[in-house]
Design a protein around this motif. Sequence first.
Motif, PDB file in Angstrom:
ATOM      1  N   PRO A   1       0.743  -1.286  -0.047  1.00  0.00           N
ATOM      2  CA  PRO A   1      -0.137  -0.096  -0.039  1.00  0.00           C
ATOM      3  C   PRO A   1       0.950   1.306   0.023  1.00  0.00           C
ATOM      4  CG  PRO A   1       0.176  -1.020   2.322  1.00  0.00           C
ATOM      5  CD  PRO A   1       0.759  -1.715   1.280  1.00  0.00           C
ATOM      6  N   HIS A   2       0.192   2.348  -0.307  1.00  0.00           N
ATOM      7  CA  HIS A   2       1.018   3.394  -0.044  1.00  0.00           C
ATOM      8  C   HIS A   2       1.830   3.643   1.257  1.00  0.00           C
ATOM      9  CE1 HIS A   2      -1.953   4.547  -3.324  1.00  0.00           C
ATOM     10  NE2 HIS A   2      -0.922   5.084  -3.979  1.00  0.00           N
ATOM     11  N   ILE A   3       0.960   3.582   2.144  1.00  0.00           N
ATOM     12  CA  ILE A   3       1.614   3.694   3.751  1.00  0.00           C
ATOM     13  C   ILE A   3       1.576   2.415   4.592  1.00  0.00           C
ATOM     14  CG2 ILE A   3       1.226   5.333   5.710  1.00  0.00           C
ATOM     15  CD1 ILE A   3      -0.147   7.271   3.774  1.00  0.00           C
ATOM     16  N   LEU A   4       2.449   2.293   5.380  1.00  0.00           N
ATOM     17  CA  LEU A   4       2.523   1.081   6.271  1.00  0.00           C
ATOM     18  C   LEU A   4       2.724   1.808   7.444  1.00  0.00           C
ATOM     19  CD1 LEU A   4       4.010  -1.946   4.350  1.00  0.00           C
ATOM     20  CD2 LEU A   4       1.569  -1.928   5.392  1.00  0.00           C
ATOM     21  N   LEU A   5       1.993   1.300   8.521  1.00  0.00           N
ATOM     22  CA  LEU A   5       2.175   1.496  10.000  1.00  0.00           C
ATOM     23  C   LEU A   5       2.716   0.240  10.633  1.00  0.00           C
ATOM     24  CD1 LEU A   5      -0.360   3.246   9.076  1.00  0.00           C
ATOM     25  CD2 LEU A   5      -0.423   4.169  11.288  1.00  0.00           C
ATOM     26  N   THR A   6       3.813   0.319  11.188  1.00  0.00           N
ATOM     27  CA  THR A   6       4.437  -0.896  11.882  1.00  0.00           C
ATOM     28  C   THR A   6       5.127  -0.409  13.357  1.00  0.00           C
ATOM     29  OG1 THR A   6       5.704  -2.712  11.637  1.00  0.00           O
ATOM     30  CG2 THR A   6       6.795  -0.715  10.840  1.00  0.00           C
ATOM     31  N   ASN A   7       5.953  -1.420  13.788  1.00  0.00           N
ATOM     32  CA  ASN A   7       6.398  -1.288  14.969  1.00  0.00           C
ATOM     33  C   ASN A   7       7.948  -1.522  14.949  1.00  0.00           C
ATOM     34  OD1 ASN A   7       6.547  -3.877  15.610  1.00  0.00           O
ATOM     35  ND2 ASN A   7       4.257  -3.816  16.058  1.00  0.00           N
ATOM     36  N   PRO A   8       8.755  -1.266  16.038  1.00  0.00           N
ATOM     37  CA  PRO A   8      10.416  -1.596  15.837  1.00  0.00           C
ATOM     38  C   PRO A   8      10.317  -3.042  15.728  1.00  0.00           C
ATOM     39  CG  PRO A   8       9.948   0.203  17.537  1.00  0.00           C
ATOM     40  CD  PRO A   8       8.553  -0.278  17.098  1.00  0.00           C
ATOM     41  N   GLU A   9       9.650  -4.045  16.443  1.00  0.00           N
ATOM     42  CA  GLU A   9       9.668  -5.365  16.325  1.00  0.00           C
ATOM     43  C   GLU A   9       9.570  -5.835  14.860  1.00  0.00           C
ATOM     44  OE1 GLU A   9       9.648  -4.809  20.443  1.00  0.00           O
ATOM     45  OE2 GLU A   9       8.405  -3.792  18.803  1.00  0.00           O
ATOM     46  N   TYR A  10       8.417  -5.192  14.083  1.00  0.00           N
ATOM     47  CA  TYR A  10       8.314  -5.791  12.611  1.00  0.00           C
ATOM     48  C   TYR A  10       9.308  -5.191  11.742  1.00  0.00           C
ATOM     49  CZ  TYR A  10       4.850  -9.157  13.293  1.00  0.00           C
ATOM     50  OH  TYR A  10       4.400 -10.596  13.730  1.00  0.00           O
ATOM     51  N   LEU A  11       9.952  -3.705  12.079  1.00  0.00           N
ATOM     52  CA  LEU A  11      10.809  -3.377  11.283  1.00  0.00           C
ATOM     53  C   LEU A  11      12.056  -4.195  11.065  1.00  0.00           C
ATOM     54  CD1 LEU A  11      11.886  -0.936   9.543  1.00  0.00           C
ATOM     55  CD2 LEU A  11      12.680   0.028  11.761  1.00  0.00           C
ATOM     56  N   ASN A  12      12.327  -4.690  12.448  1.00  0.00           N
ATOM     57  CA  ASN A  12      13.591  -5.539  12.542  1.00  0.00           C
ATOM     58  C   ASN A  12      13.157  -7.065  11.850  1.00  0.00           C
ATOM     59  OD1 ASN A  12      15.914  -6.735  13.798  1.00  0.00           O
ATOM     60  ND2 ASN A  12      14.626  -7.801  14.892  1.00  0.00           N
ATOM     61  N   MET A  13      11.895  -7.679  12.109  1.00  0.00           N
ATOM     62  CA  MET A  13      11.672  -9.213  11.840  1.00  0.00           C
ATOM     63  C   MET A  13      11.146  -9.258  10.318  1.00  0.00           C
ATOM     64  SD  MET A  13      10.078 -10.675  15.368  1.00  0.00           S
ATOM     65  CE  MET A  13       8.630  -9.781  15.229  1.00  0.00           C
ATOM     66  N   SER A  14      10.530  -8.090   9.903  1.00  0.00           N
ATOM     67  CA  SER A  14      10.237  -8.093   8.674  1.00  0.00           C
ATOM     68  C   SER A  14      10.932  -7.457   7.424  1.00  0.00           C
ATOM     69  CB  SER A  14       8.727  -7.914   8.390  1.00  0.00           C
ATOM     70  OG  SER A  14       7.747  -8.673   9.167  1.00  0.00           O
ATOM     71  N   PHE A  15      10.834  -6.229   7.633  1.00  0.00           N
ATOM     72  CA  PHE A  15      11.444  -5.245   6.562  1.00  0.00           C
ATOM     73  C   PHE A  15      12.928  -5.351   6.491  1.00  0.00           C
ATOM     74  CE2 PHE A  15       7.637  -3.331   7.809  1.00  0.00           C
ATOM     75  CZ  PHE A  15       7.186  -3.012   6.801  1.00  0.00           C
ATOM     76  N   LEU A  16      13.703  -5.988   7.469  1.00  0.00           N
ATOM     77  CA  LEU A  16      15.208  -6.279   7.473  1.00  0.00           C
ATOM     78  C   LEU A  16      15.328  -7.923   7.302  1.00  0.00           C
ATOM     79  CD1 LEU A  16      16.546  -3.679   9.869  1.00  0.00           C
ATOM     80  CD2 LEU A  16      16.829  -3.718   7.575  1.00  0.00           C
ATOM     81  N   ALA A  17      14.728  -8.610   8.367  1.00  0.00           N
ATOM     82  CA  ALA A  17      14.962 -10.077   8.322  1.00  0.00           C
ATOM     83  C   ALA A  17      14.500 -10.623   7.001  1.00  0.00           C
ATOM     84  CB  ALA A  17      14.382 -10.812   9.376  1.00  0.00           C
ATOM     85  N   TYR A  18      13.690 -10.360   6.431  1.00  0.00           N
ATOM     86  CA  TYR A  18      13.019 -10.678   5.015  1.00  0.00           C
ATOM     87  C   TYR A  18      13.060  -9.491   3.863  1.00  0.00           C
ATOM     88  CZ  TYR A  18      11.974 -14.924   7.604  1.00  0.00           C
ATOM     89  OH  TYR A  18      11.926 -15.857   8.637  1.00  0.00           O
ATOM     90  N   GLN A  19      14.199  -8.973   3.790  1.00  0.00           N
ATOM     91  CA  GLN A  19      14.163  -7.716   3.186  1.00  0.00           C
ATOM     92  C   GLN A  19      13.802  -8.004   1.685  1.00  0.00           C
ATOM     93  OE1 GLN A  19      18.948  -7.285   2.480  1.00  0.00           O
ATOM     94  NE2 GLN A  19      18.357  -7.148   4.528  1.00  0.00           N
ATOM     95  N   ASP A  20      14.202  -9.132   1.307  1.00  0.00           N
ATOM     96  CA  ASP A  20      13.984  -9.317  -0.169  1.00  0.00           C
ATOM     97  C   ASP A  20      12.375  -9.280  -0.484  1.00  0.00           C
ATOM     98  OD1 ASP A  20      16.579  -9.721  -0.827  1.00  0.00           O
ATOM     99  OD2 ASP A  20      16.585 -12.091  -0.892  1.00  0.00           O
ATOM    100  N   LYS A  21      11.479  -9.770   0.338  1.00  0.00           N
ATOM    101  CA  LYS A  21      10.145  -9.774   0.111  1.00  0.00           C
ATOM    102  C   LYS A  21       9.588  -8.272   0.227  1.00  0.00           C
ATOM    103  CE  LYS A  21       9.198 -14.325   2.360  1.00  0.00           C
ATOM    104  NZ  LYS A  21       8.138 -14.871   3.405  1.00  0.00           N
ATOM    105  N   TRP A  22      10.454  -7.460   0.863  1.00  0.00           N
ATOM    106  CA  TRP A  22       9.836  -5.967   0.516  1.00  0.00           C
ATOM    107  C   TRP A  22      10.712  -5.055  -0.085  1.00  0.00           C
ATOM    108  CZ3 TRP A  22       5.554  -4.938   3.015  1.00  0.00           C
ATOM    109  CH2 TRP A  22       4.998  -5.872   4.087  1.00  0.00           C
TER     110      TRP A  22
END
Length: 766
Positions: free
Chosen positions: A156-177
Amino acid sequence: MSNFDLDRFMNQLRELDALRDEDSIQSKSTDRKKPIFKEGWPAGLNPEVRRTAEKAGVARLYRHQYEAIEKSLSGSDVVLESPTASGKTLAFTLPMLHALKEEPYTHALMIYPMKALALDQLLQLWELTAPLGMDAFTYDGDTDSNEKAKMSKNPPHILLTNPEYLNMSFLAYQDKWKKFLLRLKYVVIDEMHLYRGYFGCNMALLLRRFFRHLKRLGVSPRVFLSTATCENPQEHAENLLGREVEMVSARDSFRPKRHFVFVKPDTTGSKPIDIHRKRVVNAALAAMKEKLQTLIFCPTKRYLENAVKECKKKAKEMGMDPDRAVTFHADMKAQDKQEIQKKIQDGEIDAVFSTNALELGIDIGGLDGVILAGFPPSVMSAWQQIGRAGRGWDKDAFVLLYAMSDPIDQFFAGKLDAFLNKGFDRLVIDPANEEIMDDHLPALMHEIGGRGGLRMSDMSALGEAFFEKARKDGGDVPKFPPPAIKIKLRGVMGKSYDLKRNGAKIGQISEMRRFREAYIGAIFTFLGQNYVVKAHESQAVVLEESPHPHHKTDASFYYTLSTQDLFDGRGYKIAGFGDQTVQTFYGSMTIVMNLGSYKVIHELTDDVMEAVDMNQAHFINNLHFVSINLPKGDAFLGGVGALEHLIRVGAMFVIPADRFDASTYSTVGKGSEEAPTAYYYENHPGGIGIAKKLFKEWPTALQKGIEIAENCKCLKGCQNCIVPPKSHSIGADIDKTKGIPLAKALLAAAKNGPTHTFKNGMMVSV
């Protein structure tokens, strides 16, 4: 709330025994302060974004909103400091929407410290995004797995997240994002002041990893940080990001009219905490009776559970609806919390008993007041809680504090003006903390593809300390599972466990609370219901309903400390002791908390129904400490316990730390064999800079502790000055008549300067 009648409310408090003649009460009303508005709109703001804001009811901007938007539009990273309910959200939302509107198919990421806050902000955001044809969603632990997959593929245009998911998704699975991150134009970091201490150190390293990854992708989004309660916002923002930002400050630019009532309640009796809780409950009932929607901040979940249970019972006896008093805390299920938030906003709830879960900027409507059951962990936290009521400069609100028997509570309850005039805390974080860098290093190496992936260009994003750590100690790591998922950004005391009843999850509990409150056999209260802890599973605590509604358990703990390492030290010659010196050290230790036994007690009669030996231990390693080691012998033994607590009290005014960030301890020594010692230690492994700073400033802290103790009229020490509600010390008496002279002798020695310093593992003459 309009036309608030303070005298009428005070009479109602007295009528319901929330206030007594024996109480010490201070009250003061602060004047309303009108904001400064700015005419027009910042040049260059997208016209469609401006029109959408106008249609949403934004007729004009506050001056600080205008300035912050203008700086962001110019391309600067911005930190905005302004009071609660001062429109910070609009200040970063408009330039964010502008960036997305100016360049279609781009994205923004909004980082919030708590899921509930992100959800609340999302509901407000939709009012602006929908007319602009933009979509916005939360992405956290409550997001359905299928929705997560859809968002990563078609973000989507805007995603609202928290530090845990910044760490566990956007970085841990960076290829998906990658699709999302390649077109990331804007990053918002709200409630910046919460990223302090241990959590702040982790957040600083997480952001360094994140922006390093974006830099590799060729992406450089604008960043907007905001805070309401921070003494050094620009410095703290730059420490978090590792880069320069421009500041807009609107500190105390406007405020509602607030009526403060600070109470030192008379809690004479065998159970001061129970008396304190009953007074708070009665105050909540008085507010309910006056139709004043109130938020009651409780110091612990145990206190909260007992308080709301008592409130519901008394409300029913008084002919009021008990369902209009509710519980709200972080261990509840997300759906339950969302339902309560909506009921608060709809006016279906009058009294909300909460921990600090509602301390942050959640918009729960125009509450009429807050009741503080004890002074919050810091002045900054106190103003956050106070800001939940009177959310608007044209509103009135009441603030009612019931001080507990703690020196900080007693100090501020007796000095209302000192609280109102005290500045915010100056925040400190240490991104160079070796132990925290060790936690992040495997994740960083995974993200760069192992040791060989590190580049000199990474230094500007990572910072010199983290970069050198990676260059020296980094290695190859397995690709699965991503090591980032093991990082506990705020889980200082360990993992969390599910609370299970009849095989179903009803909540969760931290590892430390599991050890201290939910040991096997304990009577544990959750959401107003008493349970018996029947078993500990690997991931859960198993509960059964208690067959004895009036029973409770009381545990006995003791502590042992052992030094691991010494980092620095000084020696000072103290008058009258020849060549012997007072030695101060900064180092690390291991502490063992031992659960020795517990008692089952009948609440109505105080009879001990059962006594059970436990002999369980909980270890915490590498806690940083400051110690004051006195000369061996008996001369100082009577004052070491008081010295411990003089430092404890004084440090709260000198070091920017929440009161729960550190603890103290003292040993009386064993004649000529062991030196009596006072310890001040952090509760966070690896250190977050508190002990390190106190090592340099202990004389200032000690002087403040002496000042508070001497201004108190008690003879030997009390809760108003140095005696804490609980002491972890064993055998060290607390007597200010012996502790103050000892402290003054130490200050005189410190004034003369050190005679010894710590080098190569030993004290040597200066």
